[in-house]
Design a protein around this motif. Structure first.
Motif, PDB file in Angstrom:
ATOM      1  N   GLY A 106       0.803  -1.222   0.000  1.00 31.67           N
ATOM      2  CA  GLY A 106       0.000   0.000   0.000  1.00 31.67           C
ATOM      3  C   GLY A 106       0.826   1.257   0.000  1.00 31.67           C
ATOM      4  N   LEU A 107       2.084   1.173  -0.425  1.00 29.31           N
ATOM      5  CA  LEU A 107       2.940   2.359  -0.438  1.00 29.31           C
ATOM      6  C   LEU A 107       2.955   3.047  -1.793  1.00 29.31           C
ATOM      7  CD1 LEU A 107       5.891   0.940   1.640  1.00 29.31           C
ATOM      8  CD2 LEU A 107       4.048   2.419   2.396  1.00 29.31           C
ATOM      9  N   THR A 108       2.221   2.508  -2.754  1.00 27.93           N
ATOM     10  CA  THR A 108       2.148   3.163  -4.053  1.00 27.93           C
ATOM     11  C   THR A 108       0.694   3.493  -4.370  1.00 27.93           C
ATOM     12  OG1 THR A 108       1.873   1.064  -5.190  1.00 27.93           O
ATOM     13  CG2 THR A 108       4.125   1.881  -4.974  1.00 27.93           C
ATOM     14  N   GLU A 109       0.548   4.460  -5.278  1.00 25.33           N
ATOM     15  CA  GLU A 109      -0.790   4.771  -5.750  1.00 25.33           C
ATOM     16  C   GLU A 109      -1.284   3.605  -6.586  1.00 25.33           C
ATOM     17  OE1 GLU A 109      -2.665   9.034  -7.071  1.00 25.33           O
ATOM     18  OE2 GLU A 109      -0.936   8.235  -8.141  1.00 25.33           O
ATOM     19  N   LEU A 110      -2.599   3.399  -6.563  1.00 25.59           N
ATOM     20  CA  LEU A 110      -3.140   2.268  -7.313  1.00 25.59           C
ATOM     21  C   LEU A 110      -4.373   2.746  -8.055  1.00 25.59           C
ATOM     22  CD1 LEU A 110      -1.760  -0.490  -7.025  1.00 25.59           C
ATOM     23  CD2 LEU A 110      -3.723  -1.241  -5.679  1.00 25.59           C
ATOM     24  N   GLU A 111      -4.536   2.286  -9.265  1.00 29.82           N
ATOM     25  CA  GLU A 111      -5.774   2.629  -9.965  1.00 29.82           C
ATOM     26  C   GLU A 111      -6.300   1.426 -10.714  1.00 29.82           C
ATOM     27  OE1 GLU A 111      -3.874   4.775 -13.965  1.00 29.82           O
ATOM     28  OE2 GLU A 111      -5.117   5.886 -12.540  1.00 29.82           O
ATOM     29  N   ARG A 228      -9.059   5.639  -8.263  1.00 26.54           N
ATOM     30  CA  ARG A 228      -7.653   5.952  -7.961  1.00 26.54           C
ATOM     31  C   ARG A 228      -7.505   5.995  -6.450  1.00 26.54           C
ATOM     32  NH1 ARG A 228      -4.258   8.089 -11.927  1.00 26.54           N
ATOM     33  NH2 ARG A 228      -2.278   8.809 -11.064  1.00 26.54           N
ATOM     34  N   ILE A 229      -6.594   5.194  -5.953  1.00 22.92           N
ATOM     35  CA  ILE A 229      -6.425   5.096  -4.507  1.00 22.92           C
ATOM     36  C   ILE A 229      -5.033   5.609  -4.139  1.00 22.92           C
ATOM     37  CG2 ILE A 229      -6.229   3.471  -2.585  1.00 22.92           C
ATOM     38  CD1 ILE A 229      -8.458   1.923  -3.723  1.00 22.92           C
ATOM     39  N   PRO A 230      -4.953   6.555  -3.227  1.00 18.35           N
ATOM     40  CA  PRO A 230      -3.650   7.141  -2.874  1.00 18.35           C
ATOM     41  C   PRO A 230      -2.814   6.166  -2.058  1.00 18.35           C
ATOM     42  CG  PRO A 230      -5.348   8.029  -1.463  1.00 18.35           C
ATOM     43  CD  PRO A 230      -6.048   7.181  -2.468  1.00 18.35           C
ATOM     44  N   PRO A 231      -1.512   6.401  -1.990  1.00 16.71           N
ATOM     45  CA  PRO A 231      -0.659   5.528  -1.182  1.00 16.71           C
ATOM     46  C   PRO A 231      -0.829   5.818   0.294  1.00 16.71           C
ATOM     47  CG  PRO A 231       0.634   7.295  -2.089  1.00 16.71           C
ATOM     48  CD  PRO A 231      -0.737   7.439  -2.670  1.00 16.71           C
ATOM     49  N   PHE A 232      -0.313   4.898   1.114  1.00  7.00           N
ATOM     50  CA  PHE A 232      -0.282   5.101   2.558  1.00  7.00           C
ATOM     51  C   PHE A 232       0.745   6.181   2.858  1.00  7.00           C
ATOM     52  CE2 PHE A 232       1.660   3.791   6.686  1.00  7.00           C
ATOM     53  CZ  PHE A 232       0.578   4.104   7.479  1.00  7.00           C
ATOM     54  N   LEU A 233       0.322   7.199   3.583  1.00  2.00           N
ATOM     55  CA  LEU A 233       1.202   8.347   3.791  1.00  2.00           C
ATOM     56  C   LEU A 233       1.732   8.429   5.212  1.00  2.00           C
ATOM     57  CD1 LEU A 233      -0.794  10.987   1.782  1.00  2.00           C
ATOM     58  CD2 LEU A 233       1.324   9.881   1.120  1.00  2.00           C
ATOM     59  N   GLY A 234       1.358   7.454   6.050  1.00  2.00           N
ATOM     60  CA  GLY A 234       1.826   7.506   7.433  1.00  2.00           C
ATOM     61  C   GLY A 234       3.257   7.019   7.564  1.00  2.00           C
ATOM     62  N   SER A 235       3.704   6.949   8.811  1.00  2.00           N
ATOM     63  CA  SER A 235       5.066   6.528   9.083  1.00  2.00           C
ATOM     64  C   SER A 235       5.204   5.023   8.870  1.00  2.00           C
ATOM     65  CB  SER A 235       5.433   6.880  10.518  1.00  2.00           C
ATOM     66  OG  SER A 235       6.643   6.275  10.859  1.00  2.00           O
ATOM     67  N   THR A 236       6.326   4.617   8.298  1.00  2.00           N
ATOM     68  CA  THR A 236       6.561   3.185   8.069  1.00  2.00           C
ATOM     69  C   THR A 236       7.755   2.694   8.872  1.00  2.00           C
ATOM     70  OG1 THR A 236       7.912   3.708   6.164  1.00  2.00           O
ATOM     71  CG2 THR A 236       5.612   3.222   5.741  1.00  2.00           C
ATOM     72  N   THR A 237       8.213   3.501   9.842  1.00  2.00           N
ATOM     73  CA  THR A 237       9.376   3.082  10.617  1.00  2.00           C
ATOM     74  C   THR A 237       8.949   2.161  11.749  1.00  2.00           C
ATOM     75  OG1 THR A 237       9.135   5.092  11.890  1.00  2.00           O
ATOM     76  CG2 THR A 237      10.748   5.116  10.126  1.00  2.00           C
ATOM     77  N   ARG A 238       9.848   1.246  12.084  1.00  2.00           N
ATOM     78  CA  ARG A 238       9.607   0.336  13.208  1.00  2.00           C
ATOM     79  C   ARG A 238      10.621   0.641  14.282  1.00  2.00           C
ATOM     80  NH1 ARG A 238      10.035  -2.757   8.867  1.00  2.00           N
ATOM     81  NH2 ARG A 238      12.101  -3.356   9.565  1.00  2.00           N
ATOM     82  N   LYS A 239      10.168   0.494  15.536  1.00  2.00           N
ATOM     83  CA  LYS A 239      11.099   0.722  16.635  1.00  2.00           C
ATOM     84  C   LYS A 239      11.507  -0.592  17.302  1.00  2.00           C
ATOM     85  CE  LYS A 239       9.813   5.423  17.927  1.00  2.00           C
ATOM     86  NZ  LYS A 239       8.877   6.169  18.755  1.00  2.00           N
ATOM     87  N   PHE A 240      10.602  -1.536  17.325  1.00  2.00           N
ATOM     88  CA  PHE A 240      10.846  -2.738  18.132  1.00  2.00           C
ATOM     89  C   PHE A 240      11.016  -3.982  17.287  1.00  2.00           C
ATOM     90  CE2 PHE A 240      10.293  -0.481  21.926  1.00  2.00           C
ATOM     91  CZ  PHE A 240       9.290   0.445  21.713  1.00  2.00           C
TER      92      PHE A 240
END
Lengths: 249, 143
Positions: A106-111, A228-240
């Protein structure tokens, strides 16, 4: 020796010319632009000239920044080109796989074709709406779940892409999706086979029938040729979480 | 003698630097325009001195009026939204060049006259010494 410049016979000019020369020297010195008075002088310019000056300065700064950026990007491009030249086939397949994974995550735009579902509160409910007249977070969750069940490949709620870590939760009068506040009406776009999703979603006894029982206007599902569905724009970093190097068998 | 106004120009600058005068507001532009007008008038005065038709009142009123008119033109330009500063600078610059070229011609003429005069003087001196020498020897001979 005779000075050649002495030969103006009429001498009465010397005093006034010299005096006013001194005045002129004073004026020239006073209007000399120094570092000290430059900034103040700029401020006293007419606004149009000032804007022009500022524009010029900013353009130069932008140009310099762009120059630096071009340099770094060019260096990066050459590094990548070299890597591609070293192992063109391997890296291109790697890149393809990476793009596939990104699309899946879900990190890319999709159509593509799909179904659009619109949920809204019952407008005819009056001043004291019943519980069934309002759209709750659980309704959105159930609708998206049902859409996935019907074969949706990607879903967004009011422009928020649903991914593995998406949370849908009530936050007072609105709903948080991916931590972003969204409000009614909820437009849920699902990409997939339109016929299959539509028929699966609108079957008797399904979620749609349940929500529509309060008022048919609360939920609408339409088949769309292109979504047209936008990509996921939140943070993708992991801490644990850390990916283990050795997989257990 | 043309060096005296230049000297006074430097003196005026020095006085300003001692008093630490520095225009830092909107009037600075007017003063800059006035500088060009003033320079033109000073050169005009020197030129008229060379042409031997220098008049005190004409010169002083010219200085004041030129400066005031350039002030007024620039101010008027700002009021009606036209940049008239370059116009004043252009006209005054042209006049400065005209005055300077005229002064230059006069100076060259003066210089040539001076050279011719020196040559004339030297020639006369040699003629005199030549004409005197035989007489002296004659006198010595007599003695």
């Amino acid at each position: 020796m005779i000075n050649p410049f002495l030969r103006i016979h009429n001498e009465k000019w010397i005093v006034p010319v010299s005096t006013l020369s001194a005045v002129l020297g004073f004026m020239i010195f006073a209007s000399w632009i120094t570092k000290g008075n430059y900034d103040k002088r700029v401020k006293s310019l007419p606004p149009a000239m000032q804007a022009q000056l500022e524009k010029g300065l900013i353009d130069l700064e932008k140009y310099k920044a762009l120059e630096i950026e071009v340099g770094t990007l060019r260096a990066r491009a050459t590094a990548l080109e070299r890597a591609v030249a070293d192992n063109s086939k391997g890296s291109s397949t790697l890149n393809e796989q990476l793009q596939e994974m990104k699309a899946f995550a879900g990190l890319t735009e999709l159509e593509g074709p799909g179904v659009k579902v619109i949920l809204k509160d019952n407008a005819q409910a009056g001043l004291m709406p019943q519980d069934g007249d309002l759209i709750h977070d659980i309704d959105v969750l159930r609708v998206t779940n049902e859409l996935y069940n019907a074969g949706a490949e990607a879903i967004s709620v009011n422009g928020q892409r649903l991914v593995g870590i998406t949370d849908i939760r009530c936050a007072g009068t609105i709903i948080n999706v991916n931590g972003v506040k969204v409000a009614s009406p909820f437009v849920i776009s699902a990409i997939g086979d339109p016929e299959m999703i539509y028929s699966g979603f609108t079957m008797n006894g399904g979620v749609m029938a349940e929500i529509a029982s309060a008022s048919p206007s609360m939920i609408q599902a339409t088949k769309e040729k292109m979504l047209r569905i936008p990509p996921f724009l939140g943070s993708t970093t992991r801490k644990f979480g850390v990916v283990p190097k050795v997989t257990k068998k | 003698m043309i060096l005296i106004p230049i000297l006074f120009l430097a003196i005026g600058m020095m006085v300003a630097s001692f008093l630490n005068v520095s225009m830092a507001d909107a009037n600075a532009l007017y003063l800059a325009v006035a500088c060009i007008a003033g320079l033109d008038t000073i050169l005009g005065g020197i030129r008229s001195a060379y042409e031997k038709n220098f008049q005190n009142d004409v010169f002083i009123t010219g200085f004041v009026v030129n400066i005031l008119v350039s002030f007024a033109l620039v101010w008027f330009g700002f009021k009606i939204g036209i940049e008239l500063t370059p116009v004043v600078a252009l006209i005054m610059g042209m006049r400065i060049f005209n005055n300077l070229s005229s002064i230059r011609r006069h100076l060259i003429r003066e210089f040539n006259d001076w050279i011719a005069k020196i040559r004339q003087a030297r020639k006369e001196q040699t003629e005199n010494s030549e004409s005197v020498a035989p007489a002296q020897s004659l006198l010595e001979g007599i003695d």
